[in-house]
Write a protein that holds these residues in place. Structure first.
Motif, PDB file in Angstrom:
ATOM      1  N   SER A  22       7.962 -10.476  -4.109  1.00  0.00           N
ATOM      2  CA  SER A  22       6.515 -10.286  -3.938  1.00  0.00           C
ATOM      3  C   SER A  22       6.204  -9.077  -3.061  1.00  0.00           C
ATOM      4  O   SER A  22       5.213  -8.374  -3.291  1.00  0.00           O
ATOM      5  N   GLU A  23       7.037  -8.820  -2.050  1.00  0.00           N
ATOM      6  CA  GLU A  23       6.794  -7.678  -1.168  1.00  0.00           C
ATOM      7  C   GLU A  23       6.911  -6.366  -1.942  1.00  0.00           C
ATOM      8  O   GLU A  23       6.133  -5.434  -1.733  1.00  0.00           O
TER       9      GLU A  23
ATOM     10  N   SER B 273      10.222  -1.059   4.035  1.00  0.00           N
ATOM     11  CA  SER B 273      10.504  -2.134   3.079  1.00  0.00           C
ATOM     12  C   SER B 273      11.939  -2.133   2.574  1.00  0.00           C
ATOM     13  O   SER B 273      12.536  -3.205   2.409  1.00  0.00           O
TER      14      SER B 273
ATOM     15  N   ASP C 267       5.909   3.543   4.105  1.00  0.00           N
ATOM     16  CA  ASP C 267       5.922   2.223   3.479  1.00  0.00           C
ATOM     17  C   ASP C 267       7.311   1.912   2.933  1.00  0.00           C
ATOM     18  O   ASP C 267       7.867   0.829   3.132  1.00  0.00           O
TER      19      ASP C 267
ATOM     20  N   LEU D 241       6.430  -6.060  -5.207  1.00  0.00           N
ATOM     21  CA  LEU D 241       5.263  -6.003  -6.092  1.00  0.00           C
ATOM     22  C   LEU D 241       4.073  -5.399  -5.366  1.00  0.00           C
ATOM     23  O   LEU D 241       3.367  -4.534  -5.901  1.00  0.00           O
ATOM     24  N   GLU D 242       3.839  -5.838  -4.134  1.00  0.00           N
ATOM     25  CA  GLU D 242       2.717  -5.310  -3.359  1.00  0.00           C
ATOM     26  C   GLU D 242       2.920  -3.828  -3.042  1.00  0.00           C
ATOM     27  O   GLU D 242       1.975  -3.033  -3.094  1.00  0.00           O
ATOM     28  N   ARG D 243       4.174  -3.443  -2.726  1.00  0.00           N
ATOM     29  CA  ARG D 243       4.447  -2.038  -2.438  1.00  0.00           C
ATOM     30  C   ARG D 243       4.194  -1.183  -3.681  1.00  0.00           C
ATOM     31  O   ARG D 243       3.638  -0.083  -3.591  1.00  0.00           O
TER      32      ARG D 243
ATOM     33  N   HIS E 116       3.283 -11.593 -14.321  1.00  0.00           N
ATOM     34  CA  HIS E 116       2.164 -11.102 -13.511  1.00  0.00           C
ATOM     35  C   HIS E 116       1.241 -10.224 -14.345  1.00  0.00           C
ATOM     36  O   HIS E 116       0.009 -10.380 -14.304  1.00  0.00           O
TER      37      HIS E 116
ATOM     38  N   GLY F 175       2.064  -1.741  -5.975  1.00  0.00           N
ATOM     39  CA  GLY F 175       0.619  -1.594  -6.111  1.00  0.00           C
ATOM     40  C   GLY F 175       0.080  -0.484  -5.233  1.00  0.00           C
ATOM     41  O   GLY F 175      -0.739   0.342  -5.671  1.00  0.00           O
ATOM     42  N   ARG F 176       0.539  -0.448  -3.978  1.00  0.00           N
ATOM     43  CA  ARG F 176       0.110   0.628  -3.072  1.00  0.00           C
ATOM     44  C   ARG F 176       0.610   1.981  -3.575  1.00  0.00           C
ATOM     45  O   ARG F 176      -0.107   2.987  -3.508  1.00  0.00           O
TER      46      ARG F 176
ATOM     47  N   GLN G 192      -2.650 -11.079 -15.235  1.00  0.00           N
ATOM     48  CA  GLN G 192      -3.710 -10.177 -14.757  1.00  0.00           C
ATOM     49  C   GLN G 192      -4.523  -9.608 -15.914  1.00  0.00           C
ATOM     50  O   GLN G 192      -5.730  -9.396 -15.787  1.00  0.00           O
TER      51      GLN G 192
ATOM     52  N   TYR H  83       7.573  -9.867 -13.269  1.00  0.00           N
ATOM     53  CA  TYR H  83       6.607  -8.777 -13.403  1.00  0.00           C
ATOM     54  C   TYR H  83       5.844  -8.895 -14.727  1.00  0.00           C
ATOM     55  O   TYR H  83       4.629  -8.656 -14.781  1.00  0.00           O
TER      56      TYR H  83
END
Length: 269
Positions: free
Chosen positions: A9-10, A223, A219, A12-14, A77, A16-17, A81, A74
């Motif tokens: 999940s971490e 990570s 970032d 996935l969030e990275r 997800h 996105g950023r 979405q 993924y």
């Protein structure tokens, strides 16, 4: 090859950023390639789908976007979405891009394809190139964003600990079959597949503290080291030296340089 940065999940969030930071460059490339409303487009190595969502908005309800990735979470997800965002023109399929071409897309019906930071993680590019060749129409465009020299990732002044980290990442990816300089090999490979290079440019960025590209690099530096430590190729003392160097950079006038990313736009002959 398993996506060496992980599919947790971490990450996935990275991702996105990361897409937000590089979104403008992606959209500019799609403009150059002429991706438009009504097109049928492939997003190869789509991951959680952040670029796929933008492509779906671009092609509209009369178009279609198909994402392909080998990470099941993924793909789940992305499809969830797509429903939430009311994008019926978008769907994703699970497939190993180092395996044989998926028959569902190998019909030369696609107007274009997009891939970013995919080729560098594949142990064998032949299946991907065969998929692209068999899927795209004559005259279709292929847009690629890949690294050509990852060791340009650097910090000035100082930056010795970062240079050590960069070298560790390169060796780690290579040990897993990846190639962080893969863009240098693509022209010969794609020409052999009957594609013509119609546009190319460098997307390497030099930036100062606090700017988007610098934040993107920071970032990554917060990570990924934990995974290198877990794999036994990076030590806690090395990480402490890297964190001290980053802290020093934030408190002084520093220049961050990204890995050398290049854009290539190809047309199927």
């Amino acid at each position: 090859m398993t996506y060496v940065l992980g599919t947790h999940s971490e990450e996935l969030e990275r991702l996105g950023r990361q897409h937000q930071i590089w979104q403008a460059e992606a959209m500019a490339a799609w403009d150059k390639a002429g991706f438009k409303s009504g097109d049928h487009l492939l997003d190869l190595g789509c991951g959680p789908g952040f670029a796929s969502f933008d492509l779906a908005e671009r092609v509209g309800l009369t178009g279609q976007v198909l994402g392909i990735d080998q990470a099941a979470n993924y793909i789940t997800h992305l499809n969830e979405q797509a429903v939430k965002l009311q994008l019926p023109q978008l769907k994703a399929e699970l497939h190993d891009l180092t395996a044989s071409t998926p028959t569902l897309i190998g019909n030369q019906n696609w107007d274009g394809a997009w891939c970013r930071w995919l080729c560098m993680f594949l142990t064998d590019l032949d299946p991907l190139l065969a998929l692209i060749k068999s899927s795209l129409k004559r005259g279709a465009k292929l847009v690629i964003h890949e690294y050509i020299s990852w060791d340009t990732f650097s910090l000035h002044p100082h930056g010795a600990a970062l240079a050590e980290f960069v070298n560790c990442c390169i060796q780690h990816w290579q040990s897993h079959g990846g190639d962080p300089n893969v863009a240098s090999r693509l022209p010969a490979l794609l020409q052999q597949q009957g594609f013509e290079l119609v546009s190319s440019c460098s997307l390497l960025a030099c930036t100062t503290n606090g700017q988007a590209k610098a934040q993107w690099l920071e970032d990554f530096l917060t990570s990924y080291p934990s995974q290198l430590i877990a794999d036994g190729v990076w030590t806690q003392s090395q990480q402490e030296a890297l964190e001290a160097e980053i802290s020093q950079a934030k408190n002084n006038q520093s220049l961050w340089q990204t890995p050398a990313l290049v854009e290539q736009i190809w047309q199927k002959s």
